[in-house]
Design a protein around this motif. Structure first.
Motif, PDB file in Angstrom:
ATOM      1  N   SER A 133     -13.105  -6.926  13.673  1.00  0.00           N
ATOM      2  CA  SER A 133     -12.091  -7.910  13.328  1.00  0.00           C
ATOM      3  C   SER A 133     -10.800  -7.196  12.935  1.00  0.00           C
ATOM      4  O   SER A 133     -10.840  -6.141  12.316  1.00  0.00           O
ATOM      5  CB  SER A 133     -12.584  -8.770  12.165  1.00  0.00           C
ATOM      6  N   VAL A 134      -9.668  -7.788  13.308  1.00  0.00           N
ATOM      7  CA  VAL A 134      -8.355  -7.248  12.959  1.00  0.00           C
ATOM      8  C   VAL A 134      -7.617  -8.294  12.135  1.00  0.00           C
ATOM      9  O   VAL A 134      -7.457  -9.436  12.566  1.00  0.00           O
ATOM     10  CB  VAL A 134      -7.525  -6.919  14.223  1.00  0.00           C
ATOM     11  N   ILE A 135      -7.190  -7.902  10.936  1.00  0.00           N
ATOM     12  CA  ILE A 135      -6.480  -8.818  10.041  1.00  0.00           C
ATOM     13  C   ILE A 135      -5.084  -8.278   9.791  1.00  0.00           C
ATOM     14  O   ILE A 135      -4.922  -7.156   9.309  1.00  0.00           O
ATOM     15  CB  ILE A 135      -7.236  -8.974   8.704  1.00  0.00           C
ATOM     16  N   ASN A 136      -4.075  -9.071  10.125  1.00  0.00           N
ATOM     17  CA  ASN A 136      -2.686  -8.722   9.854  1.00  0.00           C
ATOM     18  C   ASN A 136      -2.411  -9.104   8.402  1.00  0.00           C
ATOM     19  O   ASN A 136      -2.184 -10.267   8.091  1.00  0.00           O
ATOM     20  CB  ASN A 136      -1.765  -9.459  10.819  1.00  0.00           C
ATOM     21  N   THR A 137      -2.461  -8.127   7.506  1.00  0.00           N
ATOM     22  CA  THR A 137      -2.347  -8.363   6.071  1.00  0.00           C
ATOM     23  C   THR A 137      -1.045  -9.089   5.738  1.00  0.00           C
ATOM     24  O   THR A 137       0.032  -8.643   6.106  1.00  0.00           O
ATOM     25  CB  THR A 137      -2.428  -7.033   5.306  1.00  0.00           C
ATOM     26  N   ASP A 138      -1.170 -10.220   5.055  1.00  0.00           N
ATOM     27  CA  ASP A 138      -0.040 -11.067   4.640  1.00  0.00           C
ATOM     28  C   ASP A 138       0.795 -11.572   5.811  1.00  0.00           C
ATOM     29  O   ASP A 138       1.898 -12.087   5.605  1.00  0.00           O
ATOM     30  CB  ASP A 138       0.875 -10.331   3.645  1.00  0.00           C
ATOM     31  N   GLU A 139       0.308 -11.418   7.040  1.00  0.00           N
ATOM     32  CA  GLU A 139       1.031 -11.884   8.237  1.00  0.00           C
ATOM     33  C   GLU A 139       2.471 -11.384   8.271  1.00  0.00           C
ATOM     34  O   GLU A 139       3.377 -12.084   8.704  1.00  0.00           O
ATOM     35  CB  GLU A 139       1.003 -13.413   8.331  1.00  0.00           C
ATOM     36  N   GLY A 174       3.255  -8.121   9.537  1.00  0.00           N
ATOM     37  CA  GLY A 174       3.437  -7.088  10.548  1.00  0.00           C
ATOM     38  C   GLY A 174       3.692  -5.721   9.933  1.00  0.00           C
ATOM     39  O   GLY A 174       4.430  -4.916  10.494  1.00  0.00           O
ATOM     40  N   VAL A 175       3.101  -5.472   8.751  1.00  0.00           N
ATOM     41  CA  VAL A 175       3.290  -4.193   8.070  1.00  0.00           C
ATOM     42  C   VAL A 175       1.999  -3.383   8.072  1.00  0.00           C
ATOM     43  O   VAL A 175       2.008  -2.206   8.400  1.00  0.00           O
ATOM     44  CB  VAL A 175       3.775  -4.409   6.615  1.00  0.00           C
ATOM     45  N   MET A 176       0.881  -4.019   7.717  1.00  0.00           N
ATOM     46  CA  MET A 176      -0.415  -3.347   7.644  1.00  0.00           C
ATOM     47  C   MET A 176      -1.460  -4.141   8.417  1.00  0.00           C
ATOM     48  O   MET A 176      -1.378  -5.358   8.503  1.00  0.00           O
ATOM     49  CB  MET A 176      -0.877  -3.220   6.186  1.00  0.00           C
ATOM     50  N   LEU A 177      -2.441  -3.422   8.954  1.00  0.00           N
ATOM     51  CA  LEU A 177      -3.587  -4.047   9.590  1.00  0.00           C
ATOM     52  C   LEU A 177      -4.845  -3.632   8.846  1.00  0.00           C
ATOM     53  O   LEU A 177      -5.009  -2.461   8.510  1.00  0.00           O
ATOM     54  CB  LEU A 177      -3.719  -3.631  11.057  1.00  0.00           C
ATOM     55  N   GLU A 178      -5.719  -4.580   8.616  1.00  0.00           N
ATOM     56  CA  GLU A 178      -7.016  -4.303   8.024  1.00  0.00           C
ATOM     57  C   GLU A 178      -8.060  -4.475   9.121  1.00  0.00           C
ATOM     58  O   GLU A 178      -8.178  -5.543   9.719  1.00  0.00           O
ATOM     59  CB  GLU A 178      -7.272  -5.272   6.879  1.00  0.00           C
ATOM     60  N   LEU A 179      -8.780  -3.413   9.430  1.00  0.00           N
ATOM     61  CA  LEU A 179      -9.777  -3.420  10.484  1.00  0.00           C
ATOM     62  C   LEU A 179     -11.162  -3.438   9.857  1.00  0.00           C
ATOM     63  O   LEU A 179     -11.499  -2.528   9.095  1.00  0.00           O
ATOM     64  CB  LEU A 179      -9.623  -2.185  11.379  1.00  0.00           C
ATOM     65  N   VAL A 216      -4.527   0.506   8.392  1.00  0.00           N
ATOM     66  CA  VAL A 216      -3.523   1.319   9.092  1.00  0.00           C
ATOM     67  C   VAL A 216      -2.193   0.576   9.053  1.00  0.00           C
ATOM     68  O   VAL A 216      -2.147  -0.624   8.787  1.00  0.00           O
ATOM     69  CB  VAL A 216      -3.920   1.588  10.565  1.00  0.00           C
ATOM     70  N   ARG A 217      -1.132   1.309   9.322  1.00  0.00           N
ATOM     71  CA  ARG A 217       0.158   0.644   9.497  1.00  0.00           C
ATOM     72  C   ARG A 217       0.093  -0.203  10.759  1.00  0.00           C
ATOM     73  O   ARG A 217      -0.670   0.071  11.676  1.00  0.00           O
ATOM     74  CB  ARG A 217       1.271   1.681   9.604  1.00  0.00           C
ATOM     75  N   MET A 226       0.839  -1.177   0.000  1.00  0.00           N
ATOM     76  CA  MET A 226       0.000   0.000   0.000  1.00  0.00           C
ATOM     77  C   MET A 226       0.884   1.240   0.000  1.00  0.00           C
ATOM     78  O   MET A 226       1.871   1.312   0.720  1.00  0.00           O
ATOM     79  CB  MET A 226      -0.900   0.010   1.224  1.00  0.00           C
ATOM     80  N   LYS A 227       0.497   2.199  -0.807  1.00  0.00           N
ATOM     81  CA  LYS A 227       1.245   3.446  -0.874  1.00  0.00           C
ATOM     82  C   LYS A 227       0.815   4.368   0.255  1.00  0.00           C
ATOM     83  O   LYS A 227      -0.354   4.393   0.651  1.00  0.00           O
ATOM     84  CB  LYS A 227       1.014   4.110  -2.218  1.00  0.00           C
ATOM     85  N   ALA A 228       1.754   5.141   0.762  1.00  0.00           N
ATOM     86  CA  ALA A 228       1.469   6.038   1.885  1.00  0.00           C
ATOM     87  C   ALA A 228       0.422   7.079   1.529  1.00  0.00           C
ATOM     88  O   ALA A 228      -0.303   7.557   2.388  1.00  0.00           O
ATOM     89  CB  ALA A 228       2.748   6.713   2.352  1.00  0.00           C
ATOM     90  N   GLY A 229       0.285   7.444   0.259  1.00  0.00           N
ATOM     91  CA  GLY A 229      -0.674   8.457  -0.158  1.00  0.00           C
ATOM     92  C   GLY A 229      -2.121   8.049   0.072  1.00  0.00           C
ATOM     93  O   GLY A 229      -2.995   8.894   0.230  1.00  0.00           O
TER      94      GLY A 229
END
Length: 105
Positions: free
Chosen positions: A86-92, A94-99, A63-64, A1-4
């Motif tokens: 629900s909290v998903i650690n994207t790709d496991e 530890g970079v992004m969280l999908e809430l 979010v990061r 994901m891009k910071a923008g």
């Protein structure tokens, strides 16, 4: 994901319960983190798929990675409140969280 795409500044809060002098339980919300986020309402198809896992999920917030975020917390943005379902650690990684969240009034 891009910071923008993380263009919204949100506050992550957790509940703290305490007893009042009358013996009632009072819940107050305290800030855990302030971070940049991407907030997306779910489409009809995503909404249906999300309901198979979590009822009433209406938004996806990305979010990061913050290690202490959990499903009993909430996200506050522009006087809007989103309870985390629900909290998903994207790709496991530890970079992004999908809430997956439910907006409340």
């Amino acid at each position: 994901m891009k910071a923008g795409s993380l263009r919204h500044l949100v506050e992550i809060q957790k509940p703290l319960e305490r007893q009042t002098e009358y013996g009632e339980t009072e819940t107050t919300w305290h800030r855990v983190a302030t971070c940049d986020a991407s907030i997306t309402p779910l489409s009809a198809r995503e909404f249906f798929a999300a309901q198979q896992v979590q009822a009433d999920v209406s938004h996806r917030i990305v979010v990061r990675y913050v290690p202490c975020i959990g499903p009993l917390m909430r996200v506050v943005w522009c006087h809007r409140i989103f309870h985390i379902e629900s909290v998903i650690n994207t790709d496991e990684r530890g970079v992004m969280l999908e809430l997956l969240c439910k907006e409340t009034v």
